[in-house]
Design an enzyme around this catalytic site. Structure first.
Site, PDB file in Angstrom:
ATOM      1  N   TYR A   1       0.823  -1.220   0.000  1.00 10.39           N
ATOM      2  CA  TYR A   1       0.000   0.000   0.000  1.00 10.39           C
ATOM      3  C   TYR A   1       0.853   1.264   0.000  1.00 10.39           C
ATOM      4  O   TYR A   1       2.035   1.224   0.257  1.00 10.39           O
ATOM      5  CB  TYR A   1      -1.079  -0.013   1.074  1.00 10.39           C
ATOM      6  CG  TYR A   1      -0.738  -0.130   2.535  1.00 10.39           C
ATOM      7  CD1 TYR A   1       0.542   0.009   3.043  1.00 10.39           C
ATOM      8  CD2 TYR A   1      -1.768  -0.369   3.452  1.00 10.39           C
ATOM      9  CE1 TYR A   1       0.782  -0.084   4.403  1.00 10.39           C
ATOM     10  CE2 TYR A   1      -1.533  -0.461   4.815  1.00 10.39           C
ATOM     11  CZ  TYR A   1      -0.259  -0.316   5.272  1.00 10.39           C
ATOM     12  OH  TYR A   1      -0.019  -0.411   6.608  1.00 10.39           O
ATOM     13  N   GLU A   2       0.205   2.363  -0.366  1.00 10.37           N
ATOM     14  CA  GLU A   2       0.919   3.637  -0.591  1.00 10.37           C
ATOM     15  C   GLU A   2       1.963   3.523  -1.685  1.00 10.37           C
ATOM     16  O   GLU A   2       2.992   4.189  -1.653  1.00 10.37           O
ATOM     17  CB  GLU A   2       1.572   4.159   0.703  1.00 10.37           C
ATOM     18  CG  GLU A   2       0.683   4.200   1.924  1.00 10.37           C
ATOM     19  CD  GLU A   2      -0.618   4.939   1.704  1.00 10.37           C
ATOM     20  OE1 GLU A   2      -0.690   5.741   0.774  1.00 10.37           O
ATOM     21  OE2 GLU A   2      -1.570   4.667   2.453  1.00 10.37           O
ATOM     22  N   GLY A   3       1.677   2.712  -2.674  1.00 13.91           N
ATOM     23  CA  GLY A   3       2.619   2.522  -3.778  1.00 13.91           C
ATOM     24  C   GLY A   3       3.518   1.337  -3.504  1.00 13.91           C
ATOM     25  O   GLY A   3       4.294   1.348  -2.556  1.00 13.91           O
TER      26      GLY A   3
END
Lengths: 597, 597
Positions: B438-440
């Site tokens: 998550y978050e890239g």
């Protein structure tokens, strides 16, 4: 969700094209294992695994096993699948005809285990553990024990377990406490608690044959005072059917990270009736029969999760549309390109593929040696035993470590969806995680490899292997298609010997150098062994392409995967070599009390 | 089970001894952040985390969140802990006094987040997401929006979320479909489905402020047509209290591998009233304020799980008796030696320690730059922004990858017991697994680093960093105590530049070379960045030892860990360098249809 397909084409490549099992079976006198029969068995097995076991994999994870007052219920469908498995005669495939087996080669049993494990590892552990029990009985049981227990295990109506671990000891079996006290009738009263017993209690078979390590009253301390016993859940009647309940009970099941479909039991032995197998105080030696089977079986687990994750992430990567290729749109009509266009997604897919297919070659090579130890000439046997002794810890630890890496890369290909249960990718990771632990952790395999196998043989077992590598390299040094592989392999093969000498010399001064180098040594060895197999695969593929035989795309893909492995995976050896050479000081100098403040 | 202790001594080492935050705060004009106040905050925060949050970590995993007709109940104790957290004023710590904040440095907030996350990551995500919402409002909100929403978020009575992902798009926000249609009153009607919304629905706060990406009717296609909206769960009344329920509902919660204590919501927006933040169609730019906060917050997660796993496995390794040391019994009175005597157990512990403490230094360095971007001179700001732009993708991806490795090594130290839920080690692994996604994902961070940050700046951002490394090496080239570190670091620093030139040149010919090298490039960069920090830590430690200041054992342990890192971890750069240099062909040449047969 993607349905798992058994990779029969690749299995045939490993066993037939790379290792020539057709000839191997013929030369060992397995007359019945003709190519046609082998193919029929593979196809029948694949069908069962794809259609019956694969759909139960998620069910097993979600439902788990339930304990109720000592009775264990397996997930829905597990019992019925096992009945089908038994009815089809699968448990008896590779066992002795004398005890009801079909007498086919053990390596065929390994292929079946691979197929079972790839579709449903937790389920596969129930019959899997039985194989270890059968091998132990075959090797060490009396005729009466074989008649009573082995026939039932071969039939599959009873299953087996392996009871080693106790709450205070896992690796260190020398300190185990379970007692075996002689009864007047020649049997023993077994008392103690065993934990982490896979397939330790369940409702799938009418009886469970526990193979138990325990101490006789007069036993010497340590590993030299351990004996091996058969402790059936139900005592057999004189006619061989299930009789009185024995004094062994399942106290509880463990809650664990994965393999939920398999019951991990705490077993309480309370004066349970047990029967000695093999000589008193030699239990650990006898147990090694079981352990070696189990270690190869667990090596398989790495491959199984790598293959399952690879198949699912490959399908997803072709389907999921996200972002454009940096080198221009590849699917201009769609909202985005399928993620398989992105180089890093390909890196993740190819890593899984290289470990799954490479692992398959290594397992097949090991399985072939098991056949030779059964039926080979004395010389053949010795050679196969040595090779197996060397390769088993590598296969067990390296394939499970890379299997876990692969399972994680499979999850990663799915992005956030991989973390969600519905795709099955996170189950694959959780199930894979146990494999580097049970049947001897990676650390224990590494000590076995470097300490017992390599250094205690004065490097002999290693040299036997590096000679084979050298021979291959010499033979192919001028083969142009293999140029990217052969020179690199030759360098590593030499470095392998050098680094062994280096660590061996350090270890003469300080035995902790063995432990300090061991895991890096094992991983290094694993990468080189797989490199050798990938180079050989490249040879087969380039020969086929040159001859214009078979499916050219398949062979080109083999060459591409070999190239990927050599370019992007094999360089990891450098990190392991440097770590090994750095010596034990950087691990041992820090006082235990100063690790944290 | 071991209680987690906040590693205050090591936190002080990183922020005070290595990075001189006392001076840093004074020079930026944070007069209130005196050493005494900072210490008091750390100690108070540690107490709360150890006593209140740590005991809820296993509870959160076992109970998870429950959904009932759109309402979500968090695990027992979560709500009460949040009330205590709010009452103690923790949400307001580093926010603007104008909106009710305490105006302390953002870096202090990072230390608090580290403490919270180390004891209970899932719980910490609720206030964690709020920080991102607050930062977005601070940067892009109108005065009215700040007065209405920011004050409540700073107070902590409302929490925030970040609504980006939709079922068909995660990474590829350009294709998102959620619509925003203008209402007559200047607000917008938001319609669409958002998934994977962390802390998306819960019972811990009286309102939830969703920050939502959506498209205006006339918006251009792709990422240039995305706008940002505030969509509160309850519409605020004119007096600022909670009013009418808005048209956003939680459709379900995801079943996932870990972080069970945090609600991962599917949110259905059905003409929900939303308020534009920032200019139309510039939503993605505004969102990056949020994303950067979130990326550093997630980088922290790697460190948190590394620290938690390290502490538990260290305690276990000192306690668990198993096998004898190869160099002679160390605990002859016991049945066996504690496993910390075994070199390979030490290797696993030191790897965790090196990543936890190294990660702490890297996070502290980043947090320091955030302070400078807030309060520094223009020149200072620019320098800090550049350094942060360069370090953020490294910190996010490298620390979460090594955090997951560390969590797994922590589990491995426990052997079979690590796989069992009761010790908490498998939860630590499951919770850690999301952080690389998550978050890239790691792949996205890697493209950001190599593509956007390094190559698009013509290497400028990299050179700024390598110059610092070079300067350090030049200054310490003759310091005897640092000899094992400086020359090696200098070599790597040079190779870093060379390999960048190499990949850059390849990428001019073929843009896929960027993606092909990116993850190896990121990992390589991470190892060197941490190497630089470990060398600097070694300098601080050796200076203190030379001066006879402080606890010599602590500083000696720092030197030992730096040595371990350089000897056994840093050589991994060789594997990454080789993989990068091998080019894109080995990834791209294989046809997508030929990955499997």
């Amino acid at each position: 969700m993607t349905d798992i397909k058994i990779p029969l084409r690749d299995m045939r490549f490993a066993m037939r094209e790379l290792l020539d099992w057709d000839q191997h079976y013929a030369s060992l006198g397995y007359e019945e294992a003709t190519p046609d029969l082998v193919d029929a068995i593979l196809e029948e097995g694949a069908k069962f695994c794809e259609n019956v076991l694969a759909p139960l994999n998620a069910v097993g994870d979600q439902q788990g096993c339930t304990w109720n007052d000592g009775e264990v219920t397996t997930p829905e469908g597990f019992k019925e699948a096992y009945q089908q498995f038994v009815e089809a005669g699968w448990p008896s495939l590779a066992h002795d005809v004398e005890y009801g087996g079909q007498g086919l080669p053990p390596s065929l049993g390994t292929l079946m285990s691979e197929m079972v494990g790839t579709t449903n590892w937790s389920w596969g552990m129930y019959p899997g553990l039985s194989h270890g029990a059968m091998n132990t009985l075959e090797a060490h049981g009396t005729e009466e024990q074989k008649a009573t227990y082995l026939t039932k295990l071969v039939e599959g109506t009873w299953t087996g377990t392996m009871c080693l671990t106790e709450p205070h000891c896992g690796t260190d079996l020398g300190i185990l406490r379970t007692k075996a006290e002689p009864n007047a009738d020649g049997s023993y009263a077994i008392t103690g608690t065993k934990i982490f017993i896979s397939a330790g209690e369940h409702d799938m078979a009418e009886n469970i044959v526990h193979i138990v390590l325990a101490r006789l009253p007069d036993a010497p301390a340590g590993t030299k005072g351990i004996s091996l016993f058969i402790v059936p859940k139900f005592l057999p009647t004189a006619e061989g059917s299930v009789g009185e309940r024995n004094g062994v009970a399942c106290g509880s099941l463990e809650h664990k990270m994965g393999i939920h479909g398999n019951a991990t039991a705490v077993l309480n032995f309370d004066g349970a009736k047990g029967f000695l197998i093999g000589p008193p105080n030699k239990g650990l030696n006898c147990m090694f029969t079981f352990m070696n089977t189990a270690r190869l079986g667990t090596a398989l687990q790495g491959l199984a999760h790598a293959e399952a994750g690879f198949q699912k992430s490959l399908a997803y990567a072709k389907d999921r549309l996200q972002m454009r290729s940096l080198s221009g749109a590849k699917n201009p009509e769609g909202a985005a390109d399928p993620i398989i266009v992105h180089p890093d997604v390909r890196r993740m897919l190819l890593t899984q593929k290289a470990f799954a297919e490479g692992g398959r070659m290594l397992i097949s090579l090991c399985a072939q040696q098991v056949d030779r130890t059964h039926k080979g000439s004395d010389e053949d046997k010795k050679e196969a035993e040595d090779l197996l002794a060397f390769l088993t810890p590598i296969a067990k630890a390296f394939l499970t470590e890379t299997g876990f890496e692969s399972a994680n890369l499979g999850l990663q290909c799915f992005g956030g969806h991989g973390y969600i249960s519905e795709w099955g990718m996170e189950q694959n990771v959780r199930d894979a995680r146990i494999a580097t632990i049970y049947e001897g952790t990676t650390g224990i395999q590494a000590l076995d490899l470097l300490g017992r196998k390599v250094l205690m043989s004065q490097g002999e077992l290693l040299r036997k292997f590096t000679k084979q590598v050298h021979k291959f390299c010499q033979a192919e040094i001028d083969t142009e298609a293999l140029a990217p592989f052969v020179s690199r392999l030759q360098e590593l093969n030499k470095e392998w010997g050098d680094v062994t000498m280096h660590v061996g010399a350090l270890a003469m001064e300080n035995p902790d150098e063995v432990g300090a180098a061991s895991v890096d040594y094992l991983m290094y060895s694993g990468y080189v062994v797989l490199g050798f197999l990938w180079a050989r695969a490249a040879k087969v593929a380039s020969d086929k392409l040159a001859a214009g035989e078979g499916d050219a795309d398949f062979y080109r893909a083999k060459l591409a995967t070999a190239r990927f492995y050599f370019d992007r995976i094999l360089p990891r050896t450098a990190a392991h070599a440097a770590a090994m050479k750095s010596g034990a000081g950087n691990l041992m100098d820090l006082d235990a009390e100063h690790f944290a403040f």
